[in-house]
Design an enzyme around this catalytic site. Sequence first.
Site, PDB file in Angstrom:
ATOM      1  N   HIS A  69       5.756 -22.353 -25.748  1.00  0.00           N
ATOM      2  CA  HIS A  69       7.109 -22.418 -26.312  1.00  0.00           C
ATOM      3  C   HIS A  69       8.067 -23.276 -25.497  1.00  0.00           C
ATOM      4  O   HIS A  69       9.167 -23.557 -25.944  1.00  0.00           O
ATOM      5  CB  HIS A  69       7.694 -21.007 -26.466  1.00  0.00           C
ATOM      6  CG  HIS A  69       8.140 -20.413 -25.163  1.00  0.00           C
ATOM      7  ND1 HIS A  69       7.248 -19.961 -24.214  1.00  0.00           N
ATOM      8  CD2 HIS A  69       9.373 -20.228 -24.654  1.00  0.00           C
ATOM      9  CE1 HIS A  69       7.935 -19.514 -23.168  1.00  0.00           C
ATOM     10  NE2 HIS A  69       9.225 -19.663 -23.406  1.00  0.00           N
ATOM     11  N   HIS A  84      12.997 -26.075 -24.320  1.00  0.00           N
ATOM     12  CA  HIS A  84      12.674 -24.674 -24.617  1.00  0.00           C
ATOM     13  C   HIS A  84      12.827 -24.446 -26.117  1.00  0.00           C
ATOM     14  O   HIS A  84      13.940 -24.367 -26.630  1.00  0.00           O
ATOM     15  CB  HIS A  84      13.621 -23.763 -23.832  1.00  0.00           C
ATOM     16  CG  HIS A  84      13.217 -22.340 -23.809  1.00  0.00           C
ATOM     17  ND1 HIS A  84      13.362 -21.511 -24.907  1.00  0.00           N
ATOM     18  CD2 HIS A  84      12.674 -21.591 -22.832  1.00  0.00           C
ATOM     19  CE1 HIS A  84      12.932 -20.303 -24.594  1.00  0.00           C
ATOM     20  NE2 HIS A  84      12.505 -20.328 -23.334  1.00  0.00           N
TER      21      HIS A  84
END
Length: 161
Positions: A69, A84
């Site tokens: 992620h 992110h």
Amino acid sequence: MFGKLKSMFGGGGISIPAPVAGEAVALSEVSDPTFAQGILGQGCAIKPTVGRVVAPVDATVSMMFETGHAVSLDTSDGVELLIHVGLDTVMLKGAHYTPHCATGDKVKAGDLLMEFDIDAIRAAGYDTITPVVVCNADDFSNVSFKTGSVEAMGDLLTLKK
């Protein structure tokens, strides 16, 4: 030679293109206070329209998170960049993310770093807003960003030494 002199005396700066297409917004618009308050650094966030993150510049992958992620990059210009994808998406334990790089890899601008399924992440109840943060922003006198619609590899961040 003149490029180096220009950057030493405040001209130009370091450009970090957008790693994902979407709508760029100020970090203050991110609902997670860690990003919104600039605790991890300065930058902006992108509300992605495409589930592909590319390397915005030539860099070394300093960390590809196990869950896929997030990725952090170290550039040759000394920028420590964190990308992110989503908020609290570590809780998905890698579901809906496909990493295409690993910690230690050397990547070139435009290389695919990860893919993610925007619809599946949203359906699981997570925001896909993607902070793009200069973690060592204190090393620069100014970090500015573009807002509005951005394309992957289009203008996003400008850093001045």
